[in-house]
Design a protein around this motif. Structure first.
Motif, PDB file in Angstrom:
ATOM      1  N   CYS A  10       0.858  -1.185   0.000  1.00 26.20           N
ATOM      2  CA  CYS A  10       0.000   0.000   0.000  1.00 26.20           C
ATOM      3  C   CYS A  10       0.892   1.231   0.000  1.00 26.20           C
ATOM      4  O   CYS A  10       2.032   1.184   0.456  1.00 26.20           O
ATOM      5  N   THR A  11       0.379   2.327  -0.528  1.00 27.18           N
ATOM      6  CA  THR A  11       1.142   3.565  -0.565  1.00 27.18           C
ATOM      7  C   THR A  11       0.599   4.602   0.408  1.00 27.18           C
ATOM      8  O   THR A  11       1.318   5.490   0.824  1.00 27.18           O
ATOM      9  N   ASP A  12      -0.668   4.506   0.752  1.00 25.82           N
ATOM     10  CA  ASP A  12      -1.285   5.402   1.740  1.00 25.82           C
ATOM     11  C   ASP A  12      -1.917   4.523   2.813  1.00 25.82           C
ATOM     12  O   ASP A  12      -2.995   3.968   2.623  1.00 25.82           O
ATOM     13  N   TYR A  13      -1.228   4.406   3.933  1.00 28.18           N
ATOM     14  CA  TYR A  13      -1.631   3.485   4.997  1.00 28.18           C
ATOM     15  C   TYR A  13      -3.051   3.763   5.487  1.00 28.18           C
ATOM     16  O   TYR A  13      -3.890   2.863   5.524  1.00 28.18           O
ATOM     17  N   PRO A  33       3.269   3.437  10.683  1.00 27.82           N
ATOM     18  CA  PRO A  33       2.689   3.653   9.346  1.00 27.82           C
ATOM     19  C   PRO A  33       2.998   2.531   8.386  1.00 27.82           C
ATOM     20  O   PRO A  33       2.905   2.704   7.189  1.00 27.82           O
ATOM     21  N   ARG A  34       3.373   1.370   8.862  1.00 23.99           N
ATOM     22  CA  ARG A  34       3.908   0.351   7.984  1.00 23.99           C
ATOM     23  C   ARG A  34       3.046  -0.889   7.771  1.00 23.99           C
ATOM     24  O   ARG A  34       3.107  -1.503   6.728  1.00 23.99           O
ATOM     25  N   TYR A  35       2.243  -1.337   8.760  1.00 26.88           N
ATOM     26  CA  TYR A  35       1.661  -2.670   8.655  1.00 26.88           C
ATOM     27  C   TYR A  35       0.314  -2.756   9.363  1.00 26.88           C
ATOM     28  O   TYR A  35       0.153  -2.273  10.480  1.00 26.88           O
ATOM     29  N   SER A  52       6.935   2.069  -1.170  1.00 26.87           N
ATOM     30  CA  SER A  52       7.038   3.196  -2.092  1.00 26.87           C
ATOM     31  C   SER A  52       6.103   2.959  -3.277  1.00 26.87           C
ATOM     32  O   SER A  52       5.767   1.812  -3.586  1.00 26.87           O
ATOM     33  N   PRO A  53       5.697   4.027  -3.961  1.00 28.77           N
ATOM     34  CA  PRO A  53       4.831   3.843  -5.135  1.00 28.77           C
ATOM     35  C   PRO A  53       5.441   2.916  -6.188  1.00 28.77           C
ATOM     36  O   PRO A  53       4.730   2.195  -6.865  1.00 28.77           O
ATOM     37  N   ALA A  54       6.758   2.908  -6.296  1.00 27.57           N
ATOM     38  CA  ALA A  54       7.415   2.051  -7.285  1.00 27.57           C
ATOM     39  C   ALA A  54       7.235   0.566  -6.962  1.00 27.57           C
ATOM     40  O   ALA A  54       7.270  -0.273  -7.853  1.00 27.57           O
ATOM     41  N   GLN A  55       7.018   0.230  -5.698  1.00 26.49           N
ATOM     42  CA  GLN A  55       6.850  -1.167  -5.290  1.00 26.49           C
ATOM     43  C   GLN A  55       5.391  -1.598  -5.292  1.00 26.49           C
ATOM     44  O   GLN A  55       5.100  -2.777  -5.169  1.00 26.49           O
ATOM     45  N   ALA A  56       4.485  -0.660  -5.399  1.00 27.94           N
ATOM     46  CA  ALA A  56       3.050  -0.962  -5.310  1.00 27.94           C
ATOM     47  C   ALA A  56       2.534  -1.610  -6.595  1.00 27.94           C
ATOM     48  O   ALA A  56       3.229  -1.674  -7.604  1.00 27.94           O
ATOM     49  N   PRO A 102      -6.692   1.482  -2.764  1.00 26.78           N
ATOM     50  CA  PRO A 102      -5.986   2.753  -2.944  1.00 26.78           C
ATOM     51  C   PRO A 102      -4.589   2.637  -3.563  1.00 26.78           C
ATOM     52  O   PRO A 102      -4.100   3.587  -4.163  1.00 26.78           O
ATOM     53  N   ALA A 103      -3.935   1.480  -3.457  1.00 26.16           N
ATOM     54  CA  ALA A 103      -2.609   1.287  -4.055  1.00 26.16           C
ATOM     55  C   ALA A 103      -2.692   0.724  -5.474  1.00 26.16           C
ATOM     56  O   ALA A 103      -1.681   0.497  -6.114  1.00 26.16           O
TER      57      ALA A 103
END
Length: 126
Positions: A10-13, A33-35, A52-56, A102-103
């Protein structure tokens, strides 16, 4: 072997926690903010992990089975969810509708009943 859980990026927790809570999953772990980890009514768990957005958007599709796709989709739409595809009967004998979290992860709300595990084309004597 049993499938225990799936973890999605996710990019926005906060937005993702609200999304999955709104789908009807119960939040059982909240480590912002991670899990976060959610539980379904059957006890299966689904987690989100901020990245990060690149990993989403891994290309994964998560399937949630409901008794009545049309009713559940209407409820979610009334709560502000937007679907990419309306409920439709598929050739693999499932009724399904799709949306994105959202991601950007694809979510399928479906009903297959016995056809999920025992379709007419199931392999004999696996």
């Amino acid at each position: 072997m049993d499938l225990n859980q799936i973890t999605l990026p996710c990019t926005d927790y906060d937005e993702s926690v609200a999304f999955y809570s709104g789908l009807g999953l119960t939040l059982i772990v909240d480590s912002p903010p991670r899990y976060a980890r959610f539980e379904t009514s059957s006890g299966t768990t689904l987690s989100i992990h901020q990245c990060s957005p690149a990993q989403a958007n891994s290309g994964t599709v998560v399937y949630f089975e409901v008794d009545d796709v049309d009713v559940r989709v209407a409820e979610l739409e009334n709560n502000g969810y937007t679907f990419d595809s309306a409920p439709v009967d598929e050739p693999w004998l499932w009724r399904e509708a799709r949306l994105r979290d959202p991601a950007g992860n694809q979510i399928c709300i479906f009903h297959a009943g016995d056809n999920r595990r025992n379709p007419p084309w199931r392999v004999k004597n696996p």
